[in-house]
Design an enzyme around this catalytic site. Structure first.
Site, PDB file in Angstrom:
ATOM      1  N   TRP A   1       0.116  57.881  83.618  1.00 19.15           N
ATOM      2  CA  TRP A   1       0.357  57.092  82.276  1.00 19.15           C
ATOM      3  C   TRP A   1       1.332  55.899  82.381  1.00 19.15           C
ATOM      4  O   TRP A   1       1.315  54.905  81.550  1.00 19.15           O
ATOM      5  CB  TRP A   1       0.948  58.272  81.346  1.00 19.15           C
ATOM      6  CG  TRP A   1      -0.003  59.310  80.888  1.00 19.15           C
ATOM      7  CD1 TRP A   1      -0.224  60.647  81.416  1.00 19.15           C
ATOM      8  CD2 TRP A   1      -1.179  58.900  80.046  1.00 19.15           C
ATOM      9  NE1 TRP A   1      -1.309  61.104  80.885  1.00 19.15           N
ATOM     10  CE2 TRP A   1      -1.911  60.251  80.277  1.00 19.15           C
ATOM     11  CE3 TRP A   1      -1.741  57.587  79.534  1.00 19.15           C
ATOM     12  CZ2 TRP A   1      -3.197  60.498  79.525  1.00 19.15           C
ATOM     13  CZ3 TRP A   1      -2.862  58.048  78.672  1.00 19.15           C
ATOM     14  CH2 TRP A   1      -3.768  59.412  78.762  1.00 19.15           C
TER      15      TRP A   1
ATOM     16  N   ASP B   1       8.972  57.349  77.843  1.00 20.15           N
ATOM     17  CA  ASP B   1       7.897  58.219  77.334  1.00 20.15           C
ATOM     18  C   ASP B   1       8.102  59.456  77.612  1.00 20.15           C
ATOM     19  O   ASP B   1       8.217  59.945  78.809  1.00 20.15           O
ATOM     20  CB  ASP B   1       6.586  57.723  77.762  1.00 20.15           C
ATOM     21  CG  ASP B   1       5.379  58.492  77.241  1.00 20.15           C
ATOM     22  OD1 ASP B   1       5.586  59.377  76.563  1.00 20.15           O
ATOM     23  OD2 ASP B   1       4.141  58.173  77.519  1.00 20.15           O
TER      24      ASP B   1
ATOM     25  N   LYS C   1       1.706  68.046  72.617  1.00 24.01           N
ATOM     26  CA  LYS C   1       2.221  68.940  73.942  1.00 24.01           C
ATOM     27  C   LYS C   1       3.250  69.858  73.528  1.00 24.01           C
ATOM     28  O   LYS C   1       3.093  71.116  73.586  1.00 24.01           O
ATOM     29  CB  LYS C   1       2.521  67.967  75.098  1.00 24.01           C
ATOM     30  CG  LYS C   1       1.354  67.058  75.301  1.00 24.01           C
ATOM     31  CD  LYS C   1       1.720  65.927  76.445  1.00 24.01           C
ATOM     32  CE  LYS C   1       0.655  64.792  76.784  1.00 24.01           C
ATOM     33  NZ  LYS C   1      -0.541  65.464  77.125  1.00 24.01           N
TER      34      LYS C   1
END
Length: 365
Positions: free
Chosen positions: A101, A176, A200
């Protein structure tokens, strides 16, 4: 009994939250209709949004000089949006790549801007994504717009257990936190901006939390289209366009659930126990199960492992699913298995997985 959902996202939600949402589905709080049908400009939804923000602020101890938004687009949209908003007038962004990511973020940040995205550290080049480059190895400049990193890499199973500290002369840190927010205590003041997709640890997909230190909002240029401009969203109290009303409502229910569990400090203790239980099973298997990550960099949210045999891995995944241990297939690039053990995964689910692992090893080891 419901199966145990080890999906990396959209991920497991607390059963009590789902039951509350089920109860509210046709009639929210005596209104006679669902939150999904509710005007985002109504007093009822404003109350939902207000309480969601206040509960999040309490859980994370967010300082008063930080603004909170619930936006759309997922974390991936913010890979570009943070550069558009916070790199105006700067020539460089510092980017730390530690896995899938952060690598995507690195490639996206400069696409709509002339700013150079400087590779400050690369965990693949240095450690083959089996360890994390410490902050002391990051090549960052005080003149950069900001330094960006991903604190937990869901694909590669890596996590900065010790949060990097860069010093007072460093540029603002943008992080992030999609796959670990609310899973442990953090000091929000260590960051200029935190952003996190909801799907999540917070709720269903559709909302993204963005926490912004107020002084950085002055960088948001009028050249940035309003829908991508954080300052414009702040000016409209998060209502510049129609927000993701139902995911925000669900996030609010999860925040209330977290409070009943003892808050983030208690979740940190439970998550540590869950992760240690699963890693002990891997390490204690005599090499039948393998995790390549250096112990200090192992993720407590996304545990990757393999038997070293693709056919056996596939058999493991199939037989686990029959026993109600679902979504254990690893990311396609890596293969093997991945168990995501976010806040809503109970310790009993991890214990059930560990018991299955032991039985599988007896049959095939």
């Amino acid at each position: 009994m419901r199966p145990y959902n080890f999906s990396a996202g959209p991920a497991v939600l607390p059963e009590s939250v789902l039951r509350t949402a089920q109860q509210d589905m046709l009639d929210y709080n005596g209104t006679g209709f669902s939150v999904m049908e509710m005007s985002h400009r109504s007093d009822m939804f404003h109350s939902i949004l207000y309480h969601a923000e206040q509960d999040l602020r309490q859980l994370l101890a967010i300082p008063s000089n930080y603004k909170v938004l619930f936006l759309q687009g997922g974390a991936s949209a913010h890979f570009t949006q943070i550069a558009l908003n916070f790199a105006n007038g700067f020539k460089r962004i510092d980017s730390v790549v530690t896995g899938n990511w952060s690598g995507i973020a690195h490639s996206q940040m400069g696409k709509l801007s002339d700013v150079k995205v400087h590779l400050a550290a690369h965990g693949g080049d240095l450690y083959h994504y089996n360890d994390l480059p410490p902050a002391s190895q990051w090549d960052i400049s005080p003149d950069s717009a900001f330094v960006h990193y991903v604190i937990n890499e869901t694909v590669h199973g890596l996590q900065y257990r010790d949060i990097p500290q860069l010093g007072k002369d460093a540029p603002p840190v943008i992080c992030d936190m999609s796959s670990e927010i609310l899973s442990r205590r953090i000091n929000v003041a260590d960051f200029g901006v935190i952003y996190a997709g909801a799907q999540k640890n917070v709720g269903p997909s559709g909302a993204t939390i963005v926490i912004i230190r107020e002084d950085l909002l002055g960088r948001c240029s009028e050249r940035v289209p309003n829908v991508w401009n954080y300052q414009k969203h702040i000016e409209k109290d998060g209502m510049y366009n129609t927000p993701a009303t139902y995911p925000i409502y669900m996030a609010g229910l999860v925040f209330r659930w977290l409070q009943t569990q003892g808050g983030v400090a208690q979740m940190e203790k439970i998550n540590t126990l869950k992760a240690q239980t699963l890693y002990d099973a891997i390490d204690g298997s005599g090499g039948f199960y393998r995790n390549p990550i250096q112990p200090q960099a192992r993720s407590y949210m996304n545990v990757i492992f393999t038997t070293g045999d693709k056919t056996l891995d596939e058999r493991f995944i199939e037989q686990a699913a029959v026993r109600g241990l679902m979504f254990l297939r690893g990311y396609p690039v890596l293969g093997g298995m991945r168990a995501s053990i976010y806040n809503a995964m109970p310790l009993a689910g991890v214990e059930a997985l560990v018991a299955f692992m032991a039985g599988f090893q007896r049959r095939y080891g």
